[in-house]
Design a protein around this motif. Structure first.
Motif, PDB file in Angstrom:
ATOM      1  N   SER A 246      11.264 -71.105 -11.048  1.00  0.00           N
ATOM      2  CA  SER A 246      10.287 -72.028 -10.473  1.00  0.00           C
ATOM      3  C   SER A 246       8.932 -71.829 -11.151  1.00  0.00           C
ATOM      4  O   SER A 246       8.667 -70.763 -11.720  1.00  0.00           O
ATOM      5  CB  SER A 246      10.150 -71.771  -8.969  1.00  0.00           C
ATOM      6  N   PRO A 247       8.056 -72.837 -11.128  1.00  0.00           N
ATOM      7  CA  PRO A 247       6.715 -72.663 -11.696  1.00  0.00           C
ATOM      8  C   PRO A 247       6.000 -71.501 -11.008  1.00  0.00           C
ATOM      9  O   PRO A 247       6.101 -71.344  -9.780  1.00  0.00           O
ATOM     10  CB  PRO A 247       6.030 -73.999 -11.402  1.00  0.00           C
ATOM     11  N   PRO A 248       5.259 -70.690 -11.758  1.00  0.00           N
ATOM     12  CA  PRO A 248       4.577 -69.539 -11.148  1.00  0.00           C
ATOM     13  C   PRO A 248       3.545 -69.979 -10.108  1.00  0.00           C
ATOM     14  O   PRO A 248       2.827 -70.952 -10.305  1.00  0.00           O
ATOM     15  CB  PRO A 248       3.897 -68.851 -12.338  1.00  0.00           C
ATOM     16  N   GLU A 249       3.512 -69.268  -8.997  1.00  0.00           N
ATOM     17  CA  GLU A 249       2.504 -69.465  -7.966  1.00  0.00           C
ATOM     18  C   GLU A 249       1.691 -68.180  -7.846  1.00  0.00           C
ATOM     19  O   GLU A 249       2.255 -67.089  -7.786  1.00  0.00           O
ATOM     20  CB  GLU A 249       3.148 -69.793  -6.619  1.00  0.00           C
ATOM     21  N   VAL A 250       0.377 -68.311  -7.802  1.00  0.00           N
ATOM     22  CA  VAL A 250      -0.483 -67.142  -7.677  1.00  0.00           C
ATOM     23  C   VAL A 250      -0.743 -66.874  -6.198  1.00  0.00           C
ATOM     24  O   VAL A 250      -1.244 -67.748  -5.477  1.00  0.00           O
ATOM     25  CB  VAL A 250      -1.814 -67.340  -8.427  1.00  0.00           C
ATOM     26  N   ALA A 251      -0.387 -65.676  -5.742  1.00  0.00           N
ATOM     27  CA  ALA A 251      -0.495 -65.343  -4.324  1.00  0.00           C
ATOM     28  C   ALA A 251      -1.949 -65.123  -3.925  1.00  0.00           C
ATOM     29  O   ALA A 251      -2.719 -64.479  -4.653  1.00  0.00           O
ATOM     30  CB  ALA A 251       0.323 -64.092  -4.022  1.00  0.00           C
ATOM     31  N   THR A 252      -2.327 -65.646  -2.768  1.00  0.00           N
ATOM     32  CA  THR A 252      -3.661 -65.430  -2.210  1.00  0.00           C
ATOM     33  C   THR A 252      -3.622 -64.450  -1.040  1.00  0.00           C
ATOM     34  O   THR A 252      -4.659 -64.145  -0.455  1.00  0.00           O
ATOM     35  CB  THR A 252      -4.263 -66.767  -1.734  1.00  0.00           C
ATOM     36  N   ALA A 253      -2.448 -63.987  -0.687  1.00  0.00           N
ATOM     37  CA  ALA A 253      -2.274 -63.001   0.385  1.00  0.00           C
ATOM     38  C   ALA A 253      -1.035 -62.181   0.064  1.00  0.00           C
ATOM     39  O   ALA A 253      -0.265 -62.512  -0.844  1.00  0.00           O
ATOM     40  CB  ALA A 253      -2.131 -63.689   1.738  1.00  0.00           C
ATOM     41  N   TYR A 254      -0.844 -61.106   0.779  1.00  0.00           N
ATOM     42  CA  TYR A 254       0.366 -60.311   0.620  1.00  0.00           C
ATOM     43  C   TYR A 254       1.508 -61.013   1.345  1.00  0.00           C
ATOM     44  O   TYR A 254       1.326 -61.546   2.442  1.00  0.00           O
ATOM     45  CB  TYR A 254       0.177 -58.907   1.197  1.00  0.00           C
ATOM     46  N   ARG A 255       2.679 -60.985   0.727  1.00  0.00           N
ATOM     47  CA  ARG A 255       3.826 -61.642   1.341  1.00  0.00           C
ATOM     48  C   ARG A 255       5.062 -60.764   1.189  1.00  0.00           C
ATOM     49  O   ARG A 255       5.401 -60.344   0.086  1.00  0.00           O
ATOM     50  CB  ARG A 255       4.078 -63.010   0.718  1.00  0.00           C
ATOM     51  N   VAL A 256       5.706 -60.482   2.318  1.00  0.00           N
ATOM     52  CA  VAL A 256       6.983 -59.773   2.321  1.00  0.00           C
ATOM     53  C   VAL A 256       8.063 -60.791   2.639  1.00  0.00           C
ATOM     54  O   VAL A 256       7.959 -61.532   3.626  1.00  0.00           O
ATOM     55  CB  VAL A 256       6.994 -58.637   3.366  1.00  0.00           C
ATOM     56  N   VAL A 257       9.084 -60.853   1.802  1.00  0.00           N
ATOM     57  CA  VAL A 257      10.174 -61.816   1.969  1.00  0.00           C
ATOM     58  C   VAL A 257      11.454 -61.055   2.294  1.00  0.00           C
ATOM     59  O   VAL A 257      11.888 -60.193   1.521  1.00  0.00           O
ATOM     60  CB  VAL A 257      10.355 -62.674   0.713  1.00  0.00           C
ATOM     61  N   LEU A 258      12.021 -61.369   3.463  1.00  0.00           N
ATOM     62  CA  LEU A 258      13.283 -60.769   3.900  1.00  0.00           C
ATOM     63  C   LEU A 258      14.362 -61.837   3.852  1.00  0.00           C
ATOM     64  O   LEU A 258      14.175 -62.941   4.369  1.00  0.00           O
ATOM     65  CB  LEU A 258      13.158 -60.227   5.323  1.00  0.00           C
ATOM     66  N   VAL A 259      15.487 -61.512   3.247  1.00  0.00           N
ATOM     67  CA  VAL A 259      16.571 -62.471   3.056  1.00  0.00           C
ATOM     68  C   VAL A 259      17.524 -62.405   4.247  1.00  0.00           C
ATOM     69  O   VAL A 259      18.034 -61.329   4.594  1.00  0.00           O
ATOM     70  CB  VAL A 259      17.335 -62.186   1.752  1.00  0.00           C
ATOM     71  N   ARG A 260      17.773 -63.549   4.867  1.00  0.00           N
ATOM     72  CA  ARG A 260      18.774 -63.629   5.938  1.00  0.00           C
ATOM     73  C   ARG A 260      20.157 -63.863   5.360  1.00  0.00           C
ATOM     74  O   ARG A 260      21.142 -63.281   5.798  1.00  0.00           O
ATOM     75  CB  ARG A 260      18.420 -64.752   6.915  1.00  0.00           C
ATOM     76  N   SER A 261      20.258 -64.752   4.379  1.00  0.00           N
ATOM     77  CA  SER A 261      21.539 -64.989   3.715  1.00  0.00           C
ATOM     78  C   SER A 261      21.271 -65.483   2.306  1.00  0.00           C
ATOM     79  O   SER A 261      20.247 -66.111   2.023  1.00  0.00           O
ATOM     80  CB  SER A 261      22.375 -66.017   4.490  1.00  0.00           C
TER      81      SER A 261
END
Length: 273
Positions: A28-43
């Motif tokens: 995907s096109p790069p996105e610059v984060a403006t905050a911290y983000r934790v991503v948890l995968v459900r499936s």
């Protein structure tokens, strides 16, 4: 197709459900984060590139992206990935991880953390108030960082190119396990062109877990998803997920989550407090 649903917003955090079904495996096109983000995968399982670090995210491995970092994602075509994104302000992240929080990190997820993740989403969906959700977010994030500090595998020694090849091999095997929970060590070794011995050793060096323990963790995550969805035939669920029998399913879930499948069902079904 990408669908983002806002679940909750509170003091220093927001909670979103993200569903993605991609048509190609391109980044995907790069996105610059403006905050911290934790991503948890459900499936599902997909690759995440945070600046120059690439990892495979799946139900047993969450990831953190930091402020100012570029994030790109590559999904496998035709497979729906479902995850929960917890966005934290820099102030909240400093309180959770110290004055210098990691800019990017892989965060191991065990059964207890997976259950806490689902309880958080469940309570948000049932309209829990912001203070309760904030407490749950802080508890989950803090436990994720503590688990990382305790269980981070010892770094294998060797050349950078060798280590990179080993990590790529293990990511390939994790993807194969996501598609086929019944594949044996010998089957997986044949598919990636390594000996069973060297694959087993590399897998433990990279993940800090044996291949069997990792496979049972993924089975547990899928069992949690099915139980939360209302699946009540545990014997059939055990067979579907490749457990030896109902008792094996119960032992594994109790070992990962500290609760039996019946207790998990009650916890996910009944609002807390």
């Amino acid at each position: 197709m990408r669908t983002v649903t806002n679940l909750a917003t509170g003091d220093g955090f927001s909670l979103e459900r993200v569903r993605i079904r991609a048509e190609s495996e391109t980044w995907s096109p790069p996105e610059v984060a403006t905050a911290y983000r934790v991503v948890l995968v459900r499936s599902g399982a997909f690759r995440a590139r945070v600046d120059d670090q690439v990892l495979l995210a799946d139900p047993a491995l969450a990831y953190l992206g930091g402020v100012g970092q570029e994030l790109s994602i590559a999904h496998r075509p035709g497979i729906e990935d479902i995850c929960t994104a917890v966005t934290c302000s820099p102030g909240l992240m400093r309180e959770l991880a110290g004055d210098e929080p990691p800019r990017a990190a892989a965060l191991p997820v065990n059964g207890r953390l997976a259950l806490a993740h689902r309880l958080l989403v469940s309570r948000a969906g049932k309209g829990a108030d912001s203070p309760e959700l904030a407490e749950m977010v802080i508890g989950l994030m803090g436990d994720l960082f503590e688990a990382r500090n305790r269980a981070h595998p010892a770094r294998a020694r060797g050349r950078a190119a060798t280590l990179a090849r080993r990590r790529a091999l293990v990511e390939s095997v994790r993807t194969l396990i996501a598609d086929d929970l019944s594949a044996s060590l010998r089957d997986l070794a044949r598919r990636v062109g390594w000996s069973p011995y060297h694959l087993s050793r590399a897998f433990r060096q990279v993940t800090g877990m044996t291949l069997t323990a990792y496979r049972n963790r993924i089975r547990t995550m899928r069992a949690l998803e099915a139980i939360e969805a209302g699946h009540d035939d545990l014997a059939a669920l055990a067979a579907d997920l490749g457990f030896a029998d109902h008792a094996h399913l119960t032992r594994t879930i109790r070992g990962e989550c500290g609760l039996t499948p019946v207790a998990v069902r009650r916890m996910l079904a009944v609002p807390s407090g």
